[in-house]
Scaffold this active site. Structure first.
Site, PDB file in Angstrom:
ATOM      1  N   LYS A  79       0.886  -1.166   0.000  1.00  0.00           N
ATOM      2  CA  LYS A  79       0.000   0.000   0.000  1.00  0.00           C
ATOM      3  C   LYS A  79       0.921   1.213   0.000  1.00  0.00           C
ATOM      4  CE  LYS A  79      -4.259   1.329   2.280  1.00  0.00           C
ATOM      5  NZ  LYS A  79      -5.138   1.400   1.121  1.00  0.00           N
TER       6      LYS A  79
HETATM    7  N1  PPE Z   1      -7.777  -2.038  -2.800  1.00  0.00           N
HETATM    8  C1  PPE Z   1      -7.181  -0.835  -2.766  1.00  0.00           C
HETATM    9  C2  PPE Z   1      -6.440  -0.377  -3.972  1.00  0.00           C
HETATM   10  C3  PPE Z   1      -7.296  -0.049  -1.619  1.00  0.00           C
HETATM   11  O1  PPE Z   1      -6.712   1.138  -1.595  1.00  0.00           O
HETATM   12  C4  PPE Z   1      -8.024  -0.513  -0.511  1.00  0.00           C
HETATM   13  C5  PPE Z   1      -8.169   0.347   0.704  1.00  0.00           C
HETATM   14  C6  PPE Z   1      -8.633  -1.788  -0.591  1.00  0.00           C
HETATM   15  C7  PPE Z   1      -8.470  -2.528  -1.746  1.00  0.00           C
HETATM   16  C8  PPE Z   1      -9.364  -2.386   0.569  1.00  0.00           C
HETATM   17  O2  PPE Z   1      -8.467  -2.765   1.582  1.00  0.00           O
HETATM   18  P1  PPE Z   1      -8.888  -2.768   3.120  1.00  0.00           P
HETATM   19  O3  PPE Z   1      -9.042  -1.358   3.526  1.00  0.00           O
HETATM   20  O4  PPE Z   1      -7.754  -3.463   3.786  1.00  0.00           O
HETATM   21  O5  PPE Z   1     -10.153  -3.528   3.212  1.00  0.00           O
HETATM   22  N2  PPE Z   1      -8.216   1.744   0.449  1.00  0.00           N
HETATM   23  C9  PPE Z   1      -7.932   2.697   1.500  1.00  0.00           C
HETATM   24  C10 PPE Z   1      -7.726   4.107   0.998  1.00  0.00           C
HETATM   25  C11 PPE Z   1      -8.931   4.833   0.515  1.00  0.00           C
HETATM   26  C12 PPE Z   1      -8.664   6.312   0.253  1.00  0.00           C
HETATM   27  O6  PPE Z   1      -9.413   6.886  -0.530  1.00  0.00           O
HETATM   28  O7  PPE Z   1      -7.760   6.894   0.845  1.00  0.00           O
HETATM   29  C13 PPE Z   1      -8.972   2.615   2.609  1.00  0.00           C
HETATM   30  O8  PPE Z   1     -10.069   2.134   2.390  1.00  0.00           O
HETATM   31  O9  PPE Z   1      -8.641   3.040   3.703  1.00  0.00           O
END
Ligand code: PPE
Length: 304
Positions: A157
């Site tokens: 990330k």
């Molecule tokens: N894919 C991506 C690309 C992603 O950024 C997130 C979280 C997810 C899947 C889901 O992962 P999880 O949060 O572990 O369930 N995206 C983060 C950032 C959003 C933003 O706009 O800033 C979040 O949801 O915190």
């Protein structure tokens, strides 16, 4: 965004307004930072951080992929987050930890530049709107391709990855949609700009595997655990775009997005065109669990 009194930086709480960086900060130029998105929910026992350890372990793994040795352990960062929530007197919040190469030398190699660590927390309501949570959102298949692990590591990330996400999000919004869906270089469905995607067909749930360049989402893992406990079959499999169009139900998962149904893609109505019954079951259990209303899931919560 409403400021809170403090931001945690390199071991101390500092006033929100003073949490500044130099314009020659390495990460600002080259995207050399790794971050997390975490939520804390209001429970009867006070604010509780959802799956704190999983989030901080993923942060450390993002650092590992980028060969960044983060200066704090998961446990230290959890303690810092608890302190931040308490001192900011927050009941429920979004939490943004970030480790980045700071100010020092310029040039691509971060060399001896410091790794600075911050954690901010603020109140952040539903990411895709309250109405979206209930009625579902409208998505656009992005003209952007999801980053590939030969280009940028999708399992980290890292701040750099989010230029790809931001382009997809901006395009979807400028075309009048709520969110984007990205395919990978092989043409398989990868994920949303900030969400994992799930498809329901004939009573079973499917989601793209990490090998299709989807982040290993913590909310996705939660949806999997909830579905298993509801005896709904769930598995990872590669999905092509057409399968989305003829799915019975689709939903996104993410810390920010929580569990959001998808009701339309590029003018095609998905299923019944509203939140589907299995999505609703999982979503309801999710919100009950994060608020501490389900004893079997209290181990997911860390009280501040
Ligand atoms: N894919 C991506 C690309 C992603 O950024 C997130 C979280 C997810 C899947 C889901 O992962 P999880 O949060 O572990 O369930 N995206 C983060 C950032 C959003 C933003 O706009 O800033 C979040 O949801 O915190």
């Amino acid at each position: 965004m409403k400021p809170t009194p403090y931001i945690w930086k390199n071991g101390e709480l500092i006033p929100w307004e003073e949490a500044q960086v130099h314009v020659l900060t390495h990460a600002l130029h080259y995207g050399t930072g790794v971050f997390e998105g975490v939520r804390a929910y209001k429970t009867a026992q006070g604010p509780a951080i959802f799956k704190a350890k999983a989030h901080y372990d993923r942060l450390i793994n993002s650092g590992k992929i980028y060969q960044m040795n983060l200066p704090y352990s998961s446990d230290e960062l959890i303690e810092a987050t608890k302190l931040l929530i308490r001192e900011n007197k927050l009941d429920a919040c979004y939490i943004r930890p970030l480790c980045y190469y700071g100010y020092g030398a310029m040039g691509l190699h971060p060399g001896k530049n410091p790794i600075d660590t911050i954690i901010a927390a603020w109140e952040w309501g539903s990411y895709l709107g309250e109405e979206g949570l209930e009625k579902g959102i409208r998505c656009k298949m992005s003209s952007w391709t999801r980053i590939d692990s030969r280009i940028l590591p999708p399992l980290a990330k890292s701040t750099a990855n989010y230029a790809n996400s931001a382009l997809a999000k901006m395009e979807a919004l400028s075309c009048g949609f709520d969110e984007a869906i990205l395919l990978n270089l092989n043409g398989n469905v990868a994920e949303g700009p900030g969400e994992n995607i799930f498809m329901i067909k004939d009573g079973a749930i499917y989601s793209p595997p990490a090998s299709d360049n989807a982040l290993l989402g913590i909310t996705a893992q939660t949806a999997i655990e909830l579905a298993k406990d509801l005896n709904i079959p769930i598995s990872f499999k590669s999905i092509i775009r057409d399968e989305l169009f003829i799915a019975d139900e689709l939903f996104f998962t993410g810390t920010a997005a929580e569990i959001t149904p998808i009701r339309e893609i590029d003018g095609r109505i998905i299923g019944s065109g509203k939140r589907g019954p299995l999505t609703e079951k999982i979503q309801t259990r999710f919100f009950d669990a994060v608020k501490g209303n389900m004893p079997q899931y209290v181990s997911w919560l860390t009280h501040a």
